[in-house]
Design a protein around this motif. Sequence first.
Motif, PDB file in Angstrom:
ATOM      1  N   PRO A  53       0.801  -1.226   0.000  1.00 31.23           N
ATOM      2  CA  PRO A  53       0.000   0.000   0.000  1.00 31.23           C
ATOM      3  C   PRO A  53       0.839   1.284   0.000  1.00 31.23           C
ATOM      4  N   PHE A  54       2.137   1.169   0.217  1.00 33.62           N
ATOM      5  CA  PHE A  54       3.002   2.347   0.211  1.00 33.62           C
ATOM      6  C   PHE A  54       3.638   2.603  -1.153  1.00 33.62           C
ATOM      7  N   ARG A  55       3.358   1.750  -2.124  1.00 31.99           N
ATOM      8  CA  ARG A  55       3.910   1.961  -3.472  1.00 31.99           C
ATOM      9  C   ARG A  55       3.236   3.162  -4.118  1.00 31.99           C
ATOM     10  N   SER A  56       4.041   3.976  -4.750  1.00 31.62           N
ATOM     11  CA  SER A  56       3.514   5.163  -5.427  1.00 31.62           C
ATOM     12  C   SER A  56       3.209   4.900  -6.896  1.00 31.62           C
ATOM     13  N   ASP A  57       3.544   3.716  -7.389  1.00 31.49           N
ATOM     14  CA  ASP A  57       3.312   3.404  -8.797  1.00 31.49           C
ATOM     15  C   ASP A  57       2.071   2.536  -9.020  1.00 31.49           C
ATOM     16  N   ILE A  58       1.255   2.377  -7.984  1.00 32.09           N
ATOM     17  CA  ILE A  58      -0.033   1.693  -8.127  1.00 32.09           C
ATOM     18  C   ILE A  58      -1.116   2.604  -7.556  1.00 32.09           C
ATOM     19  N   ASP A  59      -2.345   2.384  -7.987  1.00 25.65           N
ATOM     20  CA  ASP A  59      -3.446   3.190  -7.467  1.00 25.65           C
ATOM     21  C   ASP A  59      -3.663   2.884  -5.988  1.00 25.65           C
ATOM     22  N   PRO A  60      -3.816   3.920  -5.175  1.00 28.84           N
ATOM     23  CA  PRO A  60      -4.099   3.690  -3.752  1.00 28.84           C
ATOM     24  C   PRO A  60      -5.395   2.884  -3.612  1.00 28.84           C
TER      25      PRO A  60
END
Length: 122
Positions: free
Chosen positions: A13-20
């Motif tokens: 959930p902390f990845r910035s390259d996937i939709d929250p």
Amino acid sequence: MKYDLTTPCKRCPFRSDIDPYLRPARASEIAEALRQGSTFTCHKTTVVDPRNEARMVPGPRAQFCAGALATMEREGFANQMMRIAERIGLYDAARVDFDAPVYDSLADWLAAHDVEDVEVAS
């Protein structure tokens, strides 16, 4: 809790390259807990709570979420559990993958989840 993970998994959930994908209330709860010194377990190392099957809890091989670690380290914030783990040799911030696609701060992470950031008093 172990601190062996160095890079976030594909659905972190902390990845910035996937939709929250977390509900804003859940994202806020996680950020507040991290700021207050709690751990955040990687979802891949959680198990179903035997007392409440709708809830996940840290499993026997629980790992601190690498995405949370990277986000907090980028912000220059190591919470109490991270500092304790580092002092006793369980965590080494130098091993964190700072090239991983994560947010630059918990505030940025919350904003992506449509949460207005309110700092927790230390």
